[in-house]
Write a protein that holds these residues in place. Structure first.
Motif, PDB file in Angstrom:
ATOM      1  N   GLU A   1       0.830  -1.204   0.000  1.00 48.59           N
ATOM      2  CA  GLU A   1       0.000   0.000   0.000  1.00 48.59           C
ATOM      3  C   GLU A   1       0.868   1.259   0.000  1.00 48.59           C
ATOM      4  N   GLN A   2       0.448   2.198  -0.828  1.00 49.30           N
ATOM      5  CA  GLN A   2       1.137   3.486  -0.839  1.00 49.30           C
ATOM      6  C   GLN A   2       0.820   4.226   0.460  1.00 49.30           C
ATOM      7  N   ASP A   3       1.845   4.819   1.076  1.00 49.05           N
ATOM      8  CA  ASP A   3       1.672   5.474   2.368  1.00 49.05           C
ATOM      9  C   ASP A   3       2.497   6.761   2.367  1.00 49.05           C
TER      10      ASP A   3
ATOM     11  N   TRP B   1      -5.028  -3.873  -9.561  1.00 51.41           N
ATOM     12  CA  TRP B   1      -4.765  -3.214  -8.289  1.00 51.41           C
ATOM     13  C   TRP B   1      -5.529  -1.902  -8.219  1.00 51.41           C
TER      14      TRP B   1
ATOM     15  N   ASN C   1      -3.904   2.835  -4.912  1.00 53.44           N
ATOM     16  CA  ASN C   1      -2.932   2.942  -3.823  1.00 53.44           C
ATOM     17  C   ASN C   1      -2.071   1.688  -3.671  1.00 53.44           C
ATOM     18  N   LYS C   2      -2.143   0.773  -4.656  1.00 54.53           N
ATOM     19  CA  LYS C   2      -1.315  -0.439  -4.635  1.00 54.53           C
ATOM     20  C   LYS C   2      -0.144  -0.279  -5.614  1.00 54.53           C
TER      21      LYS C   2
ATOM     22  N   SER D   1       1.171  -2.520   7.101  1.00 53.30           N
ATOM     23  CA  SER D   1      -0.017  -1.910   6.500  1.00 53.30           C
ATOM     24  C   SER D   1      -1.296  -2.510   7.092  1.00 53.30           C
TER      25      SER D   1
ATOM     26  N   ASP E   1      -3.521  -4.291   5.763  1.00 55.27           N
ATOM     27  CA  ASP E   1      -3.790  -5.679   5.383  1.00 55.27           C
ATOM     28  C   ASP E   1      -2.725  -6.638   5.918  1.00 55.27           C
TER      29      ASP E   1
END
Length: 414
Positions: free
Chosen positions: A82-84, A217, A220-221, A251, A253
């Motif tokens: 995940e983009q963070d 996706w 944000n993946k 993350s 998940d």
């Protein structure tokens, strides 16, 4: 004037009677040091230049450090993370990290009417650093990426364009295999050539959103982050500091992250480049030894030529230490003169090659089209200091021959 320096200058100029070998011997000794210094400077400059150029090409395709899923496999069909934005800021705050960019990959196949080629789509975002690709673009331009609309363009290598008979502006059909075959058409916006066939024939640059859709996706993946560092020499430390930051990140998940430096992802290439350091060291040691033995031979000839003079000076009361100092001063004079002209010629060649690139290479064999040059002031200082110290230490032994010369026999020596 210092007496030892005065006598040394007279010997060098042939102003003291003798067999008149001083002039030719001094010239040969100076020429040996000049040639040795030129060879050493060129060896170091080209060796370091080759390492730097190849390293930058590898980093241009893979960055200094990658942050990926902890269960990241070695294939290009990656597990997403995940983009963070908070994590991105934390990585940017690590000393040595200068830039953070997203990436995503997807293996596929390009098929034209007559040819087909397996490739890997490398998706990048608007924040991607194009400085490396700007230097290797041969046709067209870089991808035009923005946040509002995804791009349908791709960058391919000159090798792929030649094999598939493609040009800038052509539409390229690509196929991707999962549960079913998925086809996409892209437009070539630019062609690049890094002279590294393994990478040129593999990667096709594309908008990261295209890869996200092909992988099913969400926006944000991503496959991970690529980090560009400032100093390659500190890369292992920078990588460790980044690893400390991302190791505690989990993350929503449950995905954990890990880091990989370019040295870990490309160990064969960097192992090969490290061998160049050993080659450079061997060349420098051999050249210094040859120059040193050349100086020893010259000094012995000068001492033997001036045996009569040595006997007269000893008979007049001159001690062994000042006599040894005469010949060591002469050797130092020869060494300094040789180093001056050697540096002048060696650096002159390096600067000319760096600006004009008149010495060419075959890219098929050397991965570069011109001989690369890379030198720093530290390299030059170390070469000169090392050469002076080595030659001086090798001169001490032969200078003791002066102490063994008997004044009575020397005066009668012909």
């Amino acid at each position: 004037m210092n007496l030892e320096l005065f006598i040394a200058n007279k010997i060098k100029s042939g102003g003291i009677s003798g067999k008149r070998l001083a002039g030719p011997v001094v010239k040969v000794a100076v020429a040996g040091i000049v040639l040795g210094m030129v060879v050493m400077i060129i060896s170091v400059a080209t060796g370091m230049g080759f390492q730097k150029e190849i390293r930058e090409k590898i980093i241009g395709f893979g960055s200094h450090i990658q942050v990926v899923s902890y269960d990241f496999n070695m294939s290009y069909q990656t597990n997403p993370v995940e983009q963070d934005s908070m994590l991105e800021q934390q990585m940017l705050s690590v000393p040595g990290v200068e830039h953070v960019q997203r990436f995503a990959t997807k293996p596929g196949l390009i098929k034209t009417r007559d040819e087909m080629q397996g490739i890997v789509l490398r998706g990048v975002g608007p924040e991607f650093d194009w400085s490396f690709f700007q230097t290797i673009l041969t046709e067209g331009g870089r991808l035009s990426l923005n946040e509002e609309k995804s791009s349908n363009g791709v960058l391919i290598s000159d090798d792929l364009a030649s094999v598939l008979n493609l040009e800038v502006g052509d539409r390229v059909p690509m196929y991707f295999f999962e549960d079913q075959i998925r086809a996409r058409n892209f437009t070539i916006e630019g062609i690049f050539d890094s002279h590294l066939p393994e990478l040129d024939e593999t990667f096709v640059m594309v908008d990261i959103r295209q890869v996200q859709r092909l992988n099913n996706w969400s926006e944000n993946k991503i496959s991970g982050y690529e980090l560009l560092a400032g100093d390659f020499e500190d890369l292992m430390m920078t990588g460790s500091n980044v690893a400390e930051v991302v190791s505690g990140h989990i993350s929503e998940d449950g995905t954990m992250l890990r880091t990989r430096t370019i040295q870990q992802t490309q160990p064969q290439i960097f192992g090969w480049l490290d061998l160049l350091d050993m080659n450079i060291i061997v060349i420098i040691v051999l050249i210094v030894l040859v120059a040193g033995f050349n100086m020893i031979t010259g000094l012995l000839i000068l001492i033997l030529e001036r045996t009569n003079m040595i006997g007269v000076l000893k008979a007049m009361g001159m001690a062994d230490r000042p006599l040894r100092k005469v010949f060591l001063t002469l050797a130092a004079n020869i060494t300094i003169k040789g180093l001056f002209w050697g540096n002048l010629l060696g650096l002159g060649f390096c600067f000319a090659q760096s600006y004009f690139g008149f010495v060419k290479l075959d890219p098929a064999n050397y991965f570069l089209d011109t001989v690369p040059i890379h030198l720093s002031a530290l390299h030059i200082i170390l070469l000169n200091v090392g050469a002076v110290l080595t030659i001086f230490l090798m001169m001490i032994g032969p200078s003791y021959l002066v102490a063994r010369i008997s004044p009575v026999k020397a005066i009668r020596f012909e």
